[in-house]
Design an enzyme around this catalytic site. Structure first.
Site, PDB file in Angstrom:
ATOM      1  N   GLY A 149       0.780  -1.233   0.000  1.00 23.40           N
ATOM      2  CA  GLY A 149       0.000   0.000   0.000  1.00 23.40           C
ATOM      3  C   GLY A 149       0.811   1.281   0.000  1.00 23.40           C
ATOM      4  O   GLY A 149       0.250   2.375  -0.065  1.00 23.40           O
ATOM      5  N   ASP A 198      13.901   8.411  -9.805  1.00 21.19           N
ATOM      6  CA  ASP A 198      14.783   7.993  -8.707  1.00 21.19           C
ATOM      7  C   ASP A 198      15.941   8.975  -8.502  1.00 21.19           C
ATOM      8  O   ASP A 198      16.809   8.762  -7.644  1.00 21.19           O
ATOM      9  CB  ASP A 198      15.294   6.554  -8.892  1.00 21.19           C
ATOM     10  N   HIS A 199      15.921  10.083  -9.274  1.00 25.12           N
ATOM     11  CA  HIS A 199      16.924  11.136  -9.087  1.00 25.12           C
ATOM     12  C   HIS A 199      16.305  12.511  -8.814  1.00 25.12           C
ATOM     13  O   HIS A 199      16.968  13.374  -8.265  1.00 25.12           O
ATOM     14  CB  HIS A 199      17.861  11.195 -10.303  1.00 25.12           C
ATOM     15  N   ASP A 201      27.959   4.577 -10.815  1.00 17.88           N
ATOM     16  CA  ASP A 201      26.727   3.798 -11.039  1.00 17.88           C
ATOM     17  C   ASP A 201      27.008   2.298 -11.044  1.00 17.88           C
ATOM     18  O   ASP A 201      27.897   1.832 -11.752  1.00 17.88           O
ATOM     19  CB  ASP A 201      26.161   4.235 -12.408  1.00 17.88           C
ATOM     20  N   HIS A 213      14.328  -4.213 -26.388  1.00 23.18           N
ATOM     21  CA  HIS A 213      14.771  -3.302 -25.327  1.00 23.18           C
ATOM     22  C   HIS A 213      16.269  -3.465 -25.094  1.00 23.18           C
ATOM     23  O   HIS A 213      16.808  -4.554 -25.244  1.00 23.18           O
ATOM     24  CB  HIS A 213      14.019  -3.599 -24.024  1.00 23.18           C
ATOM     25  N   SER A 251      19.284  -1.891 -22.091  1.00 21.51           N
ATOM     26  CA  SER A 251      19.383  -1.198 -20.808  1.00 21.51           C
ATOM     27  C   SER A 251      19.964   0.207 -20.971  1.00 21.51           C
ATOM     28  O   SER A 251      20.588   0.525 -21.983  1.00 21.51           O
ATOM     29  CB  SER A 251      20.266  -2.020 -19.868  1.00 21.51           C
ATOM     30  N   HIS A 264      22.016   1.363 -18.551  1.00 20.78           N
ATOM     31  CA  HIS A 264      23.148   1.397 -17.618  1.00 20.78           C
ATOM     32  C   HIS A 264      24.363   0.657 -18.170  1.00 20.78           C
ATOM     33  O   HIS A 264      24.233  -0.324 -18.892  1.00 20.78           O
ATOM     34  CB  HIS A 264      22.742   0.774 -16.280  1.00 20.78           C
TER      35      HIS A 264
END
Lengths: 560, 560
Positions: B47, B76-77, B197, B366, B368, B370
């Site tokens: 939740g 997330d940044h 990273d 797809h 990535s 990174h």
């Protein structure tokens, strides 16, 4: 000549999921059941132990069940058998399985109930099995548990082939190759329909051989400077065998951690499926008597299961094993979908304690037990069926499997994408879906059970997302008096800065609402309860933008 | 010469997780903050909307915050910035970001509060930025969103490099290569510490270039006989650009489905990051005016999110788009861990409606955003830092990143595996963990927030696993009388056959327990409540082997 009766195949499970595998064959009043498995729940079903197939059809026709036949000993193929016997008390159909599968079934049934009513028959793969109109021949296959079989089932309207869970391993650990010749022979004689495992149909090429894992284990074991902990599925006897063999070669000792691992270890070695090298096994209580470099722990917990040995080690809660810096942990398994977070979590915790952890994404420490695309195509080319019915898998796996059939030249019209509950009618040269039984997903939780559309699961989900508020008060409706002030009990409700203030406001609102009910001559306490719940729900939503379950209990004293 | 003050780097987030990225640099009373992101919760936090960093340290030192600097525009940044301004009301530090990142930040802040207090500064990557003792130089990197940068931060005690989220794409969609020369120059001049990273550190080799996806899209678009639906992250502007370009080449029309997709589409095209080919975009309301073969839908929902456009289509609940047989659906994204089930579910539902679905496991749709192993090594070899600090990732990702450093020859003592809350102290030729701030994971749920060790989350989990039972009764303790019979309200409790019987038995037990309390002169209602709850818990566990939360409310009328 009398017209031949048609063969019915009823797909009771395993077609909308990975798990819960069960298939029913019916002809001339004879019913045989192939497999009877459980499925583990996903995160949509909080707190559920597992799911079992809907046995309604079998219950209704219990007197006609003549055999329960099993392809191999994994939980998703044998795990629901105790529930079948629980639900169908008068079932006396004999159980047929190969030696190891039978051993695992016996252990499972003995854990659950008295064993007198069970009739066990060991399958001899060199002999045919005749059950009324069914003539069964078994062919060995390779899988992530030994002693798996597929089935060639002959009837007067045609032959069907059921692959079980399979892959083709060209040099398997137990030396038992898939019995290609039997499959090819059936193909040559003519097969009406092939029911085929779809679990790994999305994978391209061939599944790597189990021995490749052995090579990696040897490499890792040689590198390890301290203890080694290998976590794998307790039923993966060949993986365990390889751990034992590599340990023996490198003069290491193996101790077992985890109840289920001990149990299958015992069954498999007693039945001769596990060859324990001399001087290799030690009890876990003795691990401290050997140098660190000598110790290999064989452990449960490859899926990050909450109470497993590896999970306990990662949390530093295992009574015998504390992780030390430079312990080497090998997670020799791949995540079952839904377990990714639990496994990552376990890995992170083990790393933090200083262990060196090897797992699928960074090391070749696991291979699948299921056929990839090219193996499925090979199966198709061996069997050459008129009809192809992908089973064992989610819709997407089965669609992918159907595409593979297209790639070897099967016409679309010969491939049947069935659903759980579908009844296939087979006659000479014909196979079609003739009916669909409405099935429920039955879940098991403790001693209780229900179906997955159940209000209980909806409530659990709602509770976990937004919590619950319980409001009590007492009134005297005759006197229109509140005789016990409203009280709020909250569970799972998040806090805001002005929480106390909000609750006080809510209490006042409850009083106002009750008094307004009195004013409107509403004195029935359940109507007042509904009124309070509805209004407090709106109040809370407006205040903190969450929508907990609200339950109001008003005790009414009707004294004058 | 005066002794130089040391540089402090405070790692407030992003080190025990993928998400919640934030790093604080402090020197001579100047504080700069790099990134301020949210994290999406896992299934241990039912939740919860998302998690934000613990801002306590920044709150305490708010007057010294001189700049908020952002590496790129992913949630997330940047996602926690509104909460930083909510928690630190007097924060007037200017915001620094490249054009697109700034656009996304502005849109986010405008949604949340008045904008007068925000000072926006666009980063020009050709110019240095001086903030007190910090001299910042920005270098462009490639990532799954345009306009990402890394930072070279010079101080009088040494230079640190922060990679941001990066990969090396040798022919990126926007033509903007990673600025290797700037990184190499910094390396040549000497770098004290590299913060790097770690998200894809487990992947071997190199991440494939974005253009490879374009090729696959072209292939698929050419094959498609009917409509095409592409689901991807709304922030993946380059992916969206490729969809537009391929559509244009093949003379197809693109319509947008999903609110967030519309929003970023608008921002990115207004700022010039998305070049919309002429005559390509049509409103979704017009899709029925074109032949099926002409239509491409660009949709949200690549993670199976509950309210996304693709999810609605899969459930046949989308107002504009009903899936038709042979619609081609391309899920151009990989599952974020934890979303696997939701995505599989969506795929199964789309397939059942007759769509042809392409997704990562079966098609190259797809890549990535990174850096994989070899790219990280290349970064290390360019920067040649004295110290290496893996950031952005779970423990296992950062351990793997540390191993990569070892592979290019960095001594173990130069690699720092830090934790959230760690304070690094850097001086000339020195970098060490000097302290650890105790941080809490703060969660956001509606208007409320809390920390993740919170009793609320534990309650929610318990509620979802076993449900809850409310017991009410009223007594007159003076008269030792039960004046309202015990009542049971159950939520989330599974059923057994003899359910009614069990509850009646339990009610009788409550009465017996209350009367026994009276007998023992126990008249305090809260003591009676505890007694009842404890005993009913045992009773229920014994009966149905589940352990719900039990709450008892006894109303006591003390009248004589």
């Amino acid at each position: 000549m009398a017209k031949k009766s048609s063969l019915k195949v009823i797909l009771l499970g395993g077609l909308n999921e990975v798990g819960k595998n069960i298939m029913v064959l019916e002809k001339d009043n004879y019913i045989i059941v192939i497999d009877c498995g459980i499925m583990f729940p996903d995160d949509y079903m909080p707190g559920i132990d597992y799911l079992i197939p809907d046995f309604s059809y079998l219950k209704k026709n219990s007197s006609r069940i003549k055999a329960l036949i099993f392809s191999h000993g994994h939980e998703d193929h044998i795990g629901a058998l105790p529930y079948l016997f629980r639900d169908i008390k008068d079932c006396t159909a004999p159980i047929y399985a190969t030696k190891l599968t039978l051993g695992l079934i016996k252990s499972k049934l003995n854990d659950n109930q008295a064993s007198e009513q069970f009739i066990y028959n060991e399958i001899n793969t060199d002999e045919n099995l005749r059950i009324g109109p069914f003539n069964l021949k078994f062919f060995r296959v390779n899988h992530s548990i030994p002693d798996g079989v597929g089935m060639i089932i002959k009837t007067d309207v045609g032959t069907i082939v059921h692959t079980g869970d399979f892959k083709f391993d060209q040099y398997p650990i137990d030396g038992k190759l898939t019995e290609f010749a039997k499959i090819a022979e059936a193909g040559k004689e003519g097969v009406l329909a092939l029911f085929c495992d779809s679990t790994s149909a999305e994978e391209k090429g061939y599944t790597l051989p189990e021995r490749d894992v052995g090579k990696t284990l040897h490499e890792k074991f040689t590198q390890a400077g301290k203890r080694i902990i290998v976590a794998t599925f307790s039923s993966h006897i060949h993986r365990i065998q390889q751990v034992l063999d590599v340990a023996k070669q490198l003069d290491k000792k193996v101790a077992i951690a985890g109840k289920t691992m001990l149990k299958t270890f015992k069954i498999a070695s007693e039945l001769g499926y596990l060859k324990i090298p001399e001087d290799t096994i030690i009890p876990i209580t003795k691990i401290d008597e050997f140098p660190l470099k000598k110790i290999v722990l064989l452990s449960t917990g490859s899926q990050g299961e909450p109470l497993s040995a590896l999970r306990k080690m990662s949390l530093n809660e295992h009574t015998r094993v504390q992780i030390m810096r430079e312990d080497m942990v090998i997670i020799s398994a791949s995540p079952i979908p839904g377990n990714e977070n639990a496994i990552s979590n376990t890995i992170n915790l083990l790393l933090k304690q200083g262990a060196d952890v090897f797992y699928e994404s960074i090391a070749g420490v696991h291979v699948s037990g299921h056929a990839a695309g090219e193996e499925i195509k090979m199966m198709l080319n061996l069997v050459k069926p008129k009809y192809f019915i992908p089973i064992h898998g989610e819709y997407k796996h089965r669609i992918q499997n159907a595409k593979l059939a297209g790639e070897v030249g099967m016409p679309v019209s010969s491939v049947i994408i069935a659903q759980n509950g579908d009844v296939l009618k087979l006659n000479e040269n014909l196979c079609r879906i003739s009916n669909n039984l409405t099935l429920q997903n039955i879940y098991i939780d403790g001693f209780g059970s229900g179906n997955t559309e159940d209000i209980v699961l909806k409530d659990r989900k709602a509770l976990s997302r937004n919590g619950i508020i319980f409001i009590t008060a007492a009134i005297n409706s005759k006197k229109s008096e509140i005789i016990a002030e409203p009280d709020f009990i909250l569970k799972g409700i998040i806090y805001i800065d002005s929480f106390g203030e909000m609750i006080n406001e809510a209490k006042q609102l409850v009083k106002d609402l009750i008094l307004r009910c009195f004013k409107n001559n509403l004195t029935n306490s359940s109507l007042i309860e509904t009124n309070v719940s509805d209004n407090i729900e709106k109040f809370i939503l407006k205040k903190i933008r969450v929508k907990p379950i609200i339950i109001t209990k008003i005790i009414n004293f009707n004294a004058n």
